[in-house]
Design a protein around this motif. Structure first.
Motif, PDB file in Angstrom:
ATOM      1  N   ILE A   1       1.019  -1.290  -0.691  1.00  0.00           N
ATOM      2  CA  ILE A   1       0.067   0.082  -0.258  1.00  0.00           C
ATOM      3  C   ILE A   1       0.956   1.084   0.149  1.00  0.00           C
ATOM      4  O   ILE A   1       2.412   1.569   0.468  1.00  0.00           O
ATOM      5  N   LYS A   2       0.869   2.400  -1.150  1.00  0.00           N
ATOM      6  CA  LYS A   2       1.512   3.379  -0.996  1.00  0.00           C
ATOM      7  C   LYS A   2       0.777   4.736  -0.522  1.00  0.00           C
ATOM      8  O   LYS A   2      -0.648   4.543  -1.167  1.00  0.00           O
ATOM      9  N   PRO A   3       0.688   5.944  -0.304  1.00  0.00           N
ATOM     10  CA  PRO A   3      -0.005   6.427  -0.721  1.00  0.00           C
ATOM     11  C   PRO A   3       0.308   7.096  -2.338  1.00  0.00           C
ATOM     12  O   PRO A   3       1.487   7.186  -2.570  1.00  0.00           O
ATOM     13  N   THR A   4      -0.649   7.700  -2.445  1.00  0.00           N
ATOM     14  CA  THR A   4      -0.975   8.057  -4.070  1.00  0.00           C
ATOM     15  C   THR A   4       0.491   9.377  -4.320  1.00  0.00           C
ATOM     16  O   THR A   4       1.247   9.618  -5.289  1.00  0.00           O
ATOM     17  N   VAL A   5       0.896  10.477  -3.230  1.00  0.00           N
ATOM     18  CA  VAL A   5       1.474  11.085  -3.040  1.00  0.00           C
ATOM     19  C   VAL A   5       2.403  11.457  -1.915  1.00  0.00           C
ATOM     20  O   VAL A   5       1.919  11.108  -0.084  1.00  0.00           O
ATOM     21  N   GLY A   6       3.709  11.268  -2.290  1.00  0.00           N
ATOM     22  CA  GLY A   6       4.980  10.673  -1.277  1.00  0.00           C
ATOM     23  C   GLY A   6       6.235  10.004  -1.648  1.00  0.00           C
ATOM     24  O   GLY A   6       6.134   9.964  -2.676  1.00  0.00           O
ATOM     25  N   SER A   7       7.114  10.755  -1.018  1.00  0.00           N
ATOM     26  CA  SER A   7       8.621  10.174  -1.555  1.00  0.00           C
ATOM     27  C   SER A   7       9.084   9.520   0.067  1.00  0.00           C
ATOM     28  O   SER A   7       8.638   9.655   0.805  1.00  0.00           O
ATOM     29  N   TRP A   8      10.856   8.934  -0.963  1.00  0.00           N
ATOM     30  CA  TRP A   8      12.641   8.257   0.172  1.00  0.00           C
ATOM     31  C   TRP A   8      11.054   7.308   0.857  1.00  0.00           C
ATOM     32  O   TRP A   8      11.372   6.837   2.081  1.00  0.00           O
ATOM     33  N   GLY A   9       9.770   6.432   0.306  1.00  0.00           N
ATOM     34  CA  GLY A   9       9.458   5.055   0.674  1.00  0.00           C
ATOM     35  C   GLY A   9       8.820   5.958   1.886  1.00  0.00           C
ATOM     36  O   GLY A   9       8.315   4.650   2.786  1.00  0.00           O
ATOM     37  N   ARG A  10       8.364   6.768   2.675  1.00  0.00           N
ATOM     38  CA  ARG A  10       7.736   7.189   4.055  1.00  0.00           C
ATOM     39  C   ARG A  10       6.119   6.872   3.578  1.00  0.00           C
ATOM     40  O   ARG A  10       5.022   6.471   2.264  1.00  0.00           O
TER      41      ARG A  10
END
Length: 283
Positions: free
Chosen positions: A131-140
């Motif tokens: 599951i990934k946030p659609t907006v975000g970076s650095w694997g957070r």
């Protein structure tokens, strides 16, 4: 602002190795570079803008990046990358849809618009999923969902977050070697590529992965060119995985890509290539 108009403006909100390297490369090449801290910027949207030359957008903050690009572009300033790239590449769902449209192989994904719908999709499709946030970076805030219990707990916590985290983007857990590939594109060319190797399933360098040079193949370059065009980018980082099942797949395109490790490992002068490209397209 000095009397001499800048050739290139580097717009940043945090000075990282990348921004310093761009400034150094500019000095060596005798390019007049102006550094602007976006946090000190107020733009009068009704006035003709000052002369910025071409702007290389390097803001780490997604929102600052997007809105400063929108303002500058609206005032007629050339920004690399453009607003559309910030919007498209900054959102994993948007990127996924565009990659598919441009015929770029990508991991299978599902988007669900409530916790209940997400759990139902997971039950139907099976585990594990990422599951990934659609907006975000650095694997957070990226989590691996191994079973219904872990999924229920993680989805529950997201239902109480900012609305963007209530868009549940579920990606297949790609079976692959313990690495992924980061390719740095300047125009229609991969200037350098690295393997990001990690024992953990997340390979982000921010999370302690290691880097080794990766040989660029024709297939990889063609795929990256398509990916770059899909998000209307000029200078982007394309992240690929070597799926056991599908071969190379693109899972992300980075709008303000980090390239420190690529320079270190491949010994390629990426900042100079970026500046040459910026000056060329500004003509």
């Amino acid at each position: 602002m000095g009397t001499v108009s800048p050739d290139v403006t580097i717009l940043y909100d945090t000075i990282r190795w990348e921004e310093k390297a761009l400034l150094e490369a500019g000095k060596k090449k005798n390019i007049n570079i102006q550094m602007i801290d976006c946090k000190k910027l107020a733009l009068d949207l009704e006035k003709k803008p000052e002369d910025y030359g071409v702007v290389i957008q390097r803001c780490v903050s997604y929102y600052r990046n997007l809105h400063s690009t929108a303002a500058l572009e609206g005032l007629g300033v050339k920004v690399i990358n453009c607003l559309n790239t910030g919007v498209f590449a900054g959102n994993k769902l948007f990127t996924h849809m565009l990659l598919k449209k441009f015929g770029v192989p990508t991991p299978d994904a599902t988007v669900a618009f409530s916790k209940e719908a997400a759990l139902e999709a997971l039950q139907t499709q099976g585990f594990p999923k990422v599951i990934k946030p659609t907006v975000g970076s650095w694997g957070r805030l990226i989590s691996k969902l191994n079973d219904a219990d872990s999924a229920d707990g993680i989805l529950e916590s997201r239902e109480n977050m900012y609305p963007i985290y209530q868009i549940h983007y579920l990606e297949e857990f790609v079976q692959r070697p313990p690495r992924d590939i980061r390719a740095i594109m300047v125009g229609d060319k991969i200037v350098a590529a690295i393997y990001r190797i990690s024992k953990h399933w997340k390979t982000n360098m921010a999370l302690g992965g290691t880097a080794e040079p990766c040989k660029v193949t024709q297939e990889m370059e063609e795929m990256c060119i398509k990916a770059k065009h899909a998000v209307q980018g000029d200078i982007v980082g394309v992240d690929l995985m070597e799926s056991d099942e599908k071969g190379l797949v693109v899972h992300e395109v980075n709008n303000t890509t980090e390239y420190k490790n690529t320079v270190r490992v491949c010994e390629v002068d990426i900042p100079s290539a970026m500046l040459d490209y910026a000056l060329k397209i500004d003509k």
